[in-house]
Design an enzyme around this catalytic site. Structure first.
Site, PDB file in Angstrom:
ATOM      1  N   HIS A  17     -40.989  36.195 -11.423  1.00 52.99           N
ATOM      2  CA  HIS A  17     -42.384  36.061 -11.871  1.00 52.99           C
ATOM      3  C   HIS A  17     -43.046  34.852 -11.196  1.00 52.99           C
ATOM      4  O   HIS A  17     -44.186  34.926 -10.747  1.00 52.99           O
ATOM      5  CB  HIS A  17     -42.455  35.832 -13.389  1.00 52.99           C
ATOM      6  CG  HIS A  17     -42.008  36.988 -14.224  1.00 52.99           C
ATOM      7  ND1 HIS A  17     -41.005  36.889 -15.164  1.00 52.99           N
ATOM      8  CD2 HIS A  17     -42.431  38.277 -14.288  1.00 52.99           C
ATOM      9  CE1 HIS A  17     -40.844  38.050 -15.775  1.00 52.99           C
ATOM     10  NE2 HIS A  17     -41.689  38.917 -15.257  1.00 52.99           N
ATOM     11  N   LYS A  41     -42.914  46.737 -29.326  1.00 49.48           N
ATOM     12  CA  LYS A  41     -41.811  46.252 -28.488  1.00 49.48           C
ATOM     13  C   LYS A  41     -41.103  45.108 -29.193  1.00 49.48           C
ATOM     14  O   LYS A  41     -41.744  44.317 -29.888  1.00 49.48           O
ATOM     15  CB  LYS A  41     -42.369  45.735 -27.155  1.00 49.48           C
ATOM     16  CG  LYS A  41     -42.304  46.716 -26.014  1.00 49.48           C
ATOM     17  CD  LYS A  41     -42.704  45.988 -24.734  1.00 49.48           C
ATOM     18  CE  LYS A  41     -42.320  46.777 -23.490  1.00 49.48           C
ATOM     19  NZ  LYS A  41     -42.708  46.060 -22.258  1.00 49.48           N
ATOM     20  N   SER A 131     -36.011  40.313 -16.474  1.00 50.80           N
ATOM     21  CA  SER A 131     -35.833  39.529 -17.705  1.00 50.80           C
ATOM     22  C   SER A 131     -34.700  40.124 -18.531  1.00 50.80           C
ATOM     23  O   SER A 131     -33.916  39.393 -19.147  1.00 50.80           O
ATOM     24  CB  SER A 131     -37.122  39.533 -18.528  1.00 50.80           C
ATOM     25  OG  SER A 131     -38.151  38.902 -17.819  1.00 50.80           O
TER      26      SER A 131
END
Ligand code: PNS
Length: 164
Positions: A17, A41, A131
């Protein structure tokens, strides 16, 4: 270019990122980092924690004056309207990202034709970082120091250490 929006979950922010943010700042003067807060989520880090983690990483890397960190819940196009910025940036890693990113790109453009998305190919060293993988490796005590900024490695350690 004036400004870009970089939307994502950032749970947590990785060096991948960071690479996209750094390179986005070569194309745009300003990047709005938009963190998804989605009740559907499950995230490891709360949205407040993710904001703080990203802000720390931005400070550590000298990007703080060129970014704004915001939280959004709902459609990305609504965020575009709110910010008055209609260009998104997304990183593309391996081919596996392509299908999902294409679907999101087309849906965003269908919903709001003004929205354009710029895709930056991930740098080679970050092409296979996610991630999710970082979290799994950190959970089992593996070394993730090449994959996340040092401050984020500490946050992961703390999170899992506190949970166990
Ligand atoms: O980091 P991620 O999880 O790959 O980011 C995904 C994100 C946040 C960009 C995507 O889930 C998103 O845009 N969510 C907002 C809902 C939305 O606008 N959906 C329509 C486009 S598919």
């Amino acid at each position: 270019m004036d400004a870009l929006i970089y939307p994502g979950s950032f749970d947590p922010i990785t060096k991948g990122h960071l690479d996209i943010i750094q390179r986005s700042l070569k194309i745009a003067n300003f990047v709005v980092i938009a963190i998804l807060k989605n009740r559907a989520k499950t995230f490891l880090f709360s949205v407040e924690e993710r904001v703080e983690m990203i802000k720390s990483v931005m400070k550590e890397n000298g990007f703080f004056d060129y970014v704004k960190v915001v939280i959004f819940d709902g459609l990305t196009i609504k965020l575009c309207e709110k910010e008055g910025i209609y260009t998104l940036v997304r990183g593309l890693r391996a081919i596996s990202d392509f299908e999902h990113e294409t679907a999101m790109f087309l849906m965003n453009r269908y919903l709001e034709p003004k929205v354009e998305t710029i895709f930056l190919m991930s740098s080679q060293e970050y092409s296979f970082i996610s991630s999710s993988i970082v979290k799994e490796v950190a959970y089992y005590g593996g070394d993730i120091s090449s994959h996340v900024p040092i401050s984020i490695a500490s946050c992961l350690e703390k999170k899992y250490f506190d949970k166990k």
